[in-house]
Structures are given as structure tokens and as C-alpha cells.
Enzyme design. Structure first.
Site, mmCIF file in Angstrom:
data_model
loop_
_atom_site.group_PDB
_atom_site.id
_atom_site.type_symbol
_atom_site.label_atom_id
_atom_site.label_comp_id
_atom_site.label_asym_id
_atom_site.label_seq_id
_atom_site.Cartn_x
_atom_site.Cartn_y
_atom_site.Cartn_z
ATOM 1 N N GLU A 185 31.395 35.953 25.514
ATOM 2 C CA GLU A 185 30.639 35.361 26.623
ATOM 3 C C GLU A 185 29.162 35.207 26.277
ATOM 4 O O GLU A 185 28.340 34.995 27.168
ATOM 5 C CB GLU A 185 30.837 36.183 27.898
ATOM 6 N N ASP A 238 17.596 30.113 41.404
ATOM 7 C CA ASP A 238 16.553 31.102 41.666
ATOM 8 C C ASP A 238 16.373 32.095 40.518
ATOM 9 O O ASP A 238 16.603 33.302 40.663
ATOM 10 C CB ASP A 238 16.873 31.865 42.976
ATOM 11 N N ASP A 244 37.614 38.344 24.071
ATOM 12 C CA ASP A 244 36.628 39.328 24.534
ATOM 13 C C ASP A 244 35.416 39.383 23.604
ATOM 14 O O ASP A 244 34.288 39.439 24.060
ATOM 15 C CB ASP A 244 37.307 40.699 24.621
ATOM 16 N N GLU A 249 5.184 26.761 50.055
ATOM 17 C CA GLU A 249 6.444 26.680 50.794
ATOM 18 C C GLU A 249 7.196 28.009 50.736
ATOM 19 O O GLU A 249 7.542 28.574 51.756
ATOM 20 C CB GLU A 249 7.317 25.563 50.205
ATOM 21 N N GLU A 302 29.805 39.291 21.750
ATOM 22 C CA GLU A 302 30.633 39.056 22.928
ATOM 23 C C GLU A 302 30.997 37.570 23.000
ATOM 24 O O GLU A 302 30.153 36.703 22.764
ATOM 25 C CB GLU A 302 29.892 39.470 24.195
HETATM 26 O O1 FUB Z 1 18.594 29.957 47.023
HETATM 27 C C1 FUB Z 1 18.305 30.013 48.384
HETATM 28 C C2 FUB Z 1 16.868 29.618 48.631
HETATM 29 O O2 FUB Z 1 16.607 28.347 48.094
HETATM 30 C C3 FUB Z 1 15.873 30.505 47.930
HETATM 31 O O3 FUB Z 1 15.680 31.721 48.597
HETATM 32 C C4 FUB Z 1 14.692 29.626 47.899
HETATM 33 O O4 FUB Z 1 13.697 30.033 47.003
HETATM 34 C C5 FUB Z 1 15.316 28.302 47.510
HETATM 35 O O5 FUB Z 1 15.468 28.217 46.119
#
Ligand code: FUB
Length: 459
Positions: free
Chosen positions: A341, A46, A454, A220, A339
Site C-alpha cells: 500500500e 482537508d 500485503d 472564510e 508495504e
Molecule cells: O471537509 C469539510 C469542510 O469543507 C472543511 O471543514 C472545510 O475546511 C472545507 O474544506
């Protein structure tokens, strides 16, 4: 704090080892080198990118190892100035930030206004059992974030908030699955005027989904709303399952929307996808997630990025997932502290919070390595320094160019320091580090965990 070698998350090592296998392409001449997914140390999902002060901040979720559901307890932040070397800023916000939340640290979005960063996230409200939208706030893009309200900003059981501030200063928060909602945020970004309004999900606006009477349009979840050249875009996850990424445009922030087609087809081994779109340094970038890491899938996802160009009429071209990712913007300066990382690719290592702030790289074993891409050595570096710590007897940092087994330009010996967070600086001479090259820090030593690192810097 070093978590200790025995308390590491089960399955992580398997991920790292399989990541090494995935990276064989790096070692085979002529095979395209992978820079996607962006993060290999953990599963990420996400993506929500934000450009601030010449840097890209990437806010993500964190899929737990071996998850068989959307088991997510924290959010993570990464940043980059060049789109290929990404700095791990750890987890500045988690379920614990929201005392009223019980589970589901799902897809959020961060936006900047008046010196503060607002991170809108869906979480389960313990009291109601429903999904609600909370808002974290911080004066820094990397946090720490605190609960701005001590309660949900809005709650209707739906998810995936995305904020947008129009040119006239009016801010909006969009969210929803199965519906699509918005509120007009007040200038404080943590309250709103009027009620939650539903955006009509018409087939003209959001395309036609066949065979699902209760969800006639393609929309969706996961709206991402922005404005470009006077046109409003809503890029969203379409159909389920699996999802593809589609988009609609409108003359205003609340519509009317017109469906414009596919941005990213169904690809990549995750049944969800989730888009974030930015312009940075003159280029346009599309962030998404897939199941590309070993062990990856619908609940063990990874964030990736592609560079793209809008068509001349403002439409978005079809963008496919790649393992090469975006090209590097500029180079990385090795003569300032970097860094450890900050990583383009790695194998075998993990990160953790460092005692002095920020993160350090740990869980280093013999033959693990970190790649830093496009390092501008110029006329040549004479020495290399690294801040290191070891509760065991240490090991060696091999400074290599061009590959994990590439040209060795220096070797620093790391002693035992008496603790995983007991830091010392080691320096060693280097020879032959000139021009712009991919730097590999290859770690060597005996068995078990060797040392932590580090930061590093060339002189
Ligand atoms: O990551 C959890 C859920 O899956 C998200 O809220 C949606 O967008 C889907 O990616």
C-alpha cells in the site's frame, strides 16, 4: 478483513476505472505523468501534514463516494519519506472514536508534543446539534487514536481547528467559520487557560470581500498557523464560493495580522480548498485539495501537493495546482520490506486492514497495477518476493519497469491460499532490474478478484 467482493462501496469501481482513464497519460510517451492527487483509491480532503522523525504524515478527511454533501465519517492517515510514494495507514480515528459525536468528520489538524500526537477535529455534537472541536490522542502518528476528553474541548458551532506551538512552548488552537477564534492551550494540549478569544477580522488583516456586508473580509475558514524566520503566517481558505487560498502575517501568534494576498487561486473543480504547509528535507510544500479524480467535485475531493520556494522577503509565491506534483526526495529501497500500500499511482485496486496489522492491497483484477516511483535497484535484483493471499485461484504478479506495459523483469505465480487473509510468500527470479527506475506491479489472471498483496521485497 476482506470486505468481500459484493459489499464494496458502490461507485468505487467506477472511480477506479475512470482513474485508469486518467492514467492514460502514463502510457503515452511524452505526456507528463500524474503524481497528483496523492491518493487515488478513495476521495480525500482537508490535508494536514506533519513532519515527524524524518517522515511526512498526512492526515486527511474522507469524502464518501458519490457524496452530495460533506458526508464524512472517518479520518485517514498516509505517510511518505519521499513525497511521491505514499503509504496508506488506514483510518485510525472516526466518528465512533467520539461517543458524543453524531456526524461530520470534517477538517482536522494533528500536532506532536511530549511523546503524543493530538488530532483536533470538528464534529457535530449529538446533544447540542452544533459543531464542536474534539481531540484524539495517540502515542503513534498512525494511531489508533482515542478520545482524550470524552467531550468536546471547545464548542461554539464553528469548525476547522489548527494547533500551533510557539518557540516558548505556549500552544494555541485556532479555528472558525465565519469568525476566527483561538484559545491558549495548556501544556497537556487537552485543556486551555482563559476563554475563547476572537481575532478581529479587519480588512487590513484579512483582505476585503466585496458584496457581503456580513462578511467584510476574505477570511472564510481553515486557518493554518505557523512561524518561519520569526514571522507568523496564517494561511486560510478565502471567500466562498468558490474558495481560494490567501494568507496573512503577523509579528505574534495572535496578531495583529496583515493580509498578504493569494497563495493558490480558485482552481481545480472543488468549491472549497484547504491548505497545509510544511518544510521537509530542505524544501517547502503546500498541500491542498481539488476535484481532480474522475467523479471528483466539491464533495468528492482529493488531496494534492506542490513544492514551492518562499520569496527572499518571506512572502509566499502564487502556487498553481499541477498533476505532476512534487519531485521525489531520494529513492525507494527495494531490498527492505515495502508495504504494497506504498503507492505513487495505481489503477483498479483498493486497500483494507490486513489481518497481521497495517493495510493490504485488495480487489485486484486482471490488468490492475501499482506504480512505485524511483526505486533504486543498484547493480541488480535477482529475485522478487511478495506476501499474498487468495480466496480464489490466484493469478500472477508481473514485475515491470518504466510502465504498466514496460519491461517485464519477473513474474510470480500466486496460488489460491484458501482465504483473502490466508497469507503465503511467493518468490520468483528477476533479471534486468538495475539502476533507479519506476517499478510497476501489474496483476494478471482470470476474471474476478485474483488475490491480495500485503508487502513485497527484492533480493
Ligand atoms: O471537509 C469539510 C469542510 O469543507 C472543511 O471543514 C472545510 O475546511 C472545507 O474544506
Amino acid at each position: 478483513m476482506k470486505f468481500g467482493t459484493l459489499s464494496r462501496a458502490p461507485g468505487r469501481r467506477g472511480l477506479a476505472l475512470m482513474s485508469a482513464l486518467l492514467c492514460l497519460a502514463v502510457l503515452v510517451p511524452g505526456v507528463a505523468r500524474a503524481d497528483n492527487p496523492i491518493v487515488q483509491t478513495i476521495y480525500t480532503a482537508d490535508p494536514a501534514p506533519l513532519v515527524h522523525n524524518g517522515r511526512v504524515y498526512l492526515y486527511t478527511g474522507h469524502d464518501e463516494d458519490a457524496s452530495t454533501y460533506f458526508t464524512m465519517r472517518e479520518w485517514r492517515v498516509w505517510s511518505s519519506a519521499d513525497m511521491v510514494n505514499w503509504t496508506d495507514h488506514g483510518s485510525p480515528m472516526s466518528l465512533a472514536t467520539f461517543s458524543w459525536a453524531s456526524a461530520d468528520a470534517w477538517a482536522g489538524h494533528t500536532i506532536y508534543r511530549n511523546g503524543r500526537f493530538y488530532w483536533y477535529v470538528p464534529v457535530k455534537n449529538r446533544a447540542t446539534g452544533r459543531m464542536a472541536i474534539g481531540v484524539g490522542v495517540s502515542e503513534s502518528p498512525t494511531g489508533p487514536f482515542r478520545d482524550a476528553l470524552g467531550r468536546p474541548l471547545v464548542e461554539n458551532g464553528e469548525i476547522d481547528p489548527a494547533a500551533f506551538i510557539d518557540d516558548n512552548g505556549q500552544a494555541y488552537l485556532y479555528w472558525g467559520n465565519p469568525n476566527l477564534w483561538y484559545v491558549r492551550l495548556n501544556a497537556d494540549m487537552i485543556s486551555f487557560s482563559g476563554g475563547a478569544t476572537q481575532i478581529p477580522l479587519t480588512t487590513a488583516g484579512f483582505g476585503t470581500r466585496n458584496g457581503n456586508a456580513s462578511r467584510p473580509t476574505l477570511y472564510e475558514e481553515a486557518p493554518w498557523v505557523y512561524k518561519r524566520n520569526g514571522l507568523y503566517y496564517n494561511v486560510f481558505a478565502a471567500e466562498c464560493c468558490s474558495e481560494f487560498i490567501g494568507y496573512s502575517t503577523a509579528p505574534g501568534p495572535t496578531g495583529p495580522w496583515t493580509y498578504r494576498g493569494t497563495v493558490m487561486p480558485r482552481q481545480g473543480g472543488s468549491f472549497t480548498n484547504h491548505a497545509g504547509v510544511i518544510d521537509y528535507n530542505g524544501g517547502s510544500y503546500f498541500f491542498y485539495h481539488n476535484g481532480a479524480l474522475p467523479g471528483g467535485g466539491g464533495f468528492t475531493r482529493s488531496v494534492a501537493v506542490e513544492k514551492f520556494n518562499y520569496n527572499s522577503d518571506g512572502t509566499i509565491p502564487t502556487i498553481n495546482m499541477t498533476t505532476t506534483g512534487a519531485p521525489q526526495v531520494g529513492t525507494l529501497n527495494p531490498y527492505v520490506r515495502q508495504e504494497a500500500e506504498t503507492i505513487a499511482w495505481e489503477t483498479g485496486v483498493e486497500t483494507e486492514p490486513a489481518s497481521g496489522g497495517g493495510m493490504n492491497v485488495g480487489w485486484i483484477e486482471n490488468a490492475d497495477w501499482i506504480k512505485v516511483k524511483g526505486v533504486a535497484f543498484g547493480n541488480g535484483a535477482g529475485s522478487f518476493s511478495a506476501r499474498v493471499a487468495s480466496a480464489t485461484s490466484g493469478g500472477r504478479v508481473e514485475v515491470r519497469l518504466g510502465g504498466a506495459n514496460g519491461t517485464l523483469v519477473g513474474t510470480c505465480t500466486v496460488p489460491g491460499t484458501g482465504g483473502w487473509q490466508t497469507w503465503t510468500t511467493v518468490t520468483c527470479p528477476t533479471s534486468g532490474a538495475t539502476g533507479t527506475q519506476d517499478l510497476y506491479l501489474r496483476f494478471a489472471g482470470g476474471s474476478g478478484y485474483l488475490f491480495n498483496i500485503d508487502w513485497w521485497q527484492f533480493q
